[in-house]
Write a protein that holds these residues in place. Structure first.
Motif, short mmCIF file in Angstrom:
data_model
loop_
_atom_site.label_atom_id
_atom_site.label_comp_id
_atom_site.label_asym_id
_atom_site.label_seq_id
_atom_site.Cartn_x
_atom_site.Cartn_y
_atom_site.Cartn_z
N LEU A 193 0.81 -1.04 0.00
CA LEU A 193 -0.11 0.01 0.01
C LEU A 193 1.09 1.16 -0.05
O LEU A 193 0.64 2.22 -0.63
N GLN A 194 1.75 1.31 0.81
CA GLN A 194 3.05 2.52 0.56
C GLN A 194 3.35 2.42 -0.53
O GLN A 194 3.95 3.36 -1.07
N ALA A 195 3.66 1.26 -1.47
CA ALA A 195 4.45 1.45 -2.72
C ALA A 195 3.46 2.05 -3.56
O ALA A 195 3.73 2.90 -4.48
N VAL A 196 2.12 1.59 -3.41
CA VAL A 196 1.35 2.31 -4.80
C VAL A 196 0.84 3.45 -4.51
O VAL A 196 0.44 4.45 -5.16
N GLU A 197 1.18 4.04 -3.15
CA GLU A 197 1.07 5.64 -2.76
C GLU A 197 2.00 6.28 -3.29
O GLU A 197 1.83 7.29 -3.54
N LYS A 198 3.19 5.68 -3.32
CA LYS A 198 4.23 6.58 -4.05
C LYS A 198 4.15 6.37 -5.72
O LYS A 198 4.73 7.17 -6.24
N ASN A 199 3.73 5.28 -5.96
CA ASN A 199 3.55 5.29 -7.51
C ASN A 199 2.23 4.41 -7.66
O ASN A 199 2.35 3.01 -7.80
N PRO A 200 1.16 4.94 -7.97
CA PRO A 200 -0.16 4.26 -8.28
C PRO A 200 -0.11 3.37 -9.31
O PRO A 200 -1.05 2.54 -9.41
N LYS A 201 0.77 3.39 -10.34
CA LYS A 201 0.84 2.72 -11.56
C LYS A 201 1.98 1.84 -11.62
O LYS A 201 2.40 1.21 -12.93
N ASP A 202 2.48 1.48 -10.36
CA ASP A 202 3.72 0.50 -10.47
C ASP A 202 3.00 -1.00 -10.67
O ASP A 202 2.28 -1.45 -9.83
N PRO A 203 3.47 -1.51 -11.69
CA PRO A 203 2.76 -2.88 -12.16
C PRO A 203 3.13 -3.87 -11.08
O PRO A 203 2.13 -4.57 -10.88
N ASP A 204 4.34 -3.89 -10.73
CA ASP A 204 4.55 -5.21 -9.64
C ASP A 204 3.83 -5.12 -8.45
O ASP A 204 3.40 -6.01 -7.91
N SER A 205 3.98 -3.63 -7.90
CA SER A 205 3.07 -3.53 -6.65
C SER A 205 1.67 -3.94 -6.77
O SER A 205 1.11 -4.48 -5.99
#
Length: 270
Positions: free
Chosen positions: A207-219
């Motif tokens: 959730l922290q990863a997609v908060e930083k980049n909502p379009k990160d495929p692996d996250s």
């Protein structure tokens, strides 16, 4: 008083990932020394490699170019051909480290470390942990504390599983605390948490990863998997993943599984 660094903007934009801006800034520089021109060209061509312009880099950098540019040429060649365990590029770069001039050139060392790291990923994807361990040892011999070496160590530890998963988690934690927490580091730590059955902790990291980049495929892909393990709906993450990376491996495996199920079901109803 130190004179201004004319390459600061080019260098800084490259490190920030603003590759086209780095190229544009470099084109306006004048009055550079020969060494500064070489460094400028190195960052320009590294920017073009990051933008996927491999053929242009190969056509403009001659085979007998100075070591920094020759290393970038090798990097472009490797990417153009596609990562492969049979590629001669990583071995050629590693062999070049015996040359005193090359072994002290920062660009050459960077490209060598980067390609060795890519080789580790290829070996792991081919289920060759023994070969990945050998590449990791080669990276450690160059610089044991380098970020790429640490990341490759985490990948190998995760692939090994068992008690080594904790080693991978520690590496990701240390890198995040020492530098900055990026989506990649959050996703890596989440993978380690998931391997240890700590699904809630894995979800928190992702959730922290997609908060930083909502379009990160692996996250997004990992969030979908973790959500299923937690009994939560995963449709939202899969929907966004389909928009940003329609050919992602998770989506392809899911589509193949649905197709196989439909074939099996049609055979029963027939």
């Amino acid at each position: 008083m130190a004179s201004p660094d004319p390459l600061f903007s080019v260098r800084n934009n490259f490190y920030l990932g603003a590759y086209q801006t780095a190229i544009s800034d470099a084109s306006s520089l004048t009055g550079l020394s020969e060494d500064q021109k070489l460094e400028r060209d190195t960052f320009v061509y590294r920017s073009y490699v990051e933008l996927g312009s491999y053929e242009m880099v190969l056509s403009e950098i001659p085979a007998d170019a100075p070591p920094p540019l020759a290393a970038v040429r090798q990097l472009a060649s490797y990417h153009k051909a596609g990562p492969s365990p049979s590629s001669p590029v990583p071995d050629a770069l590693e062999a070049g480290l015996s040359d005193g001039a090359l072994s002290s050139d920062p660009t050459y060392l960077y490209v060598t470390a980067l390609l060795l790291a890519l080789s580790v990923q290829v070996m792991l994807s081919l289920h060759r942990p023994d070969a990945a361990e050998r590449q990791l040892r080669a990276m450690a011999a160059i610089d044991d504390d380098a970020t790429l070496t640490q990341l490759a160590g985490a990948w190998v530890a995760l692939a090994a599983g068992g008690p080594r998963v904790r080693e991978a988690a520690s590496i990701y934690q240390e890198l995040g605390d020492r530098f900055a927490w990026t989506p990649r580091l959050h996703a890596g730590l989440a993978s380690a948490q998931a391997c240890m059955g700590r699904w809630e902790d894995a979800e928190a990291e992702l959730l922290q990863a997609v908060e930083k980049n909502p379009k990160d495929p692996d996250s997004l892909a990992n969030l979908a998997v973790v959500s299923l393990h937690l009994g939560k709906p995963a449709g939202r993450y899969l929907g966004v993943l389909k928009d940003v990376a329609p050919s992602h491996a998770l989506l392809e495996r899911r589509a193949a599984a649905e197709e196989a199920f439909d074939r099996a079901a049609s055979g029963i109803t027939a």
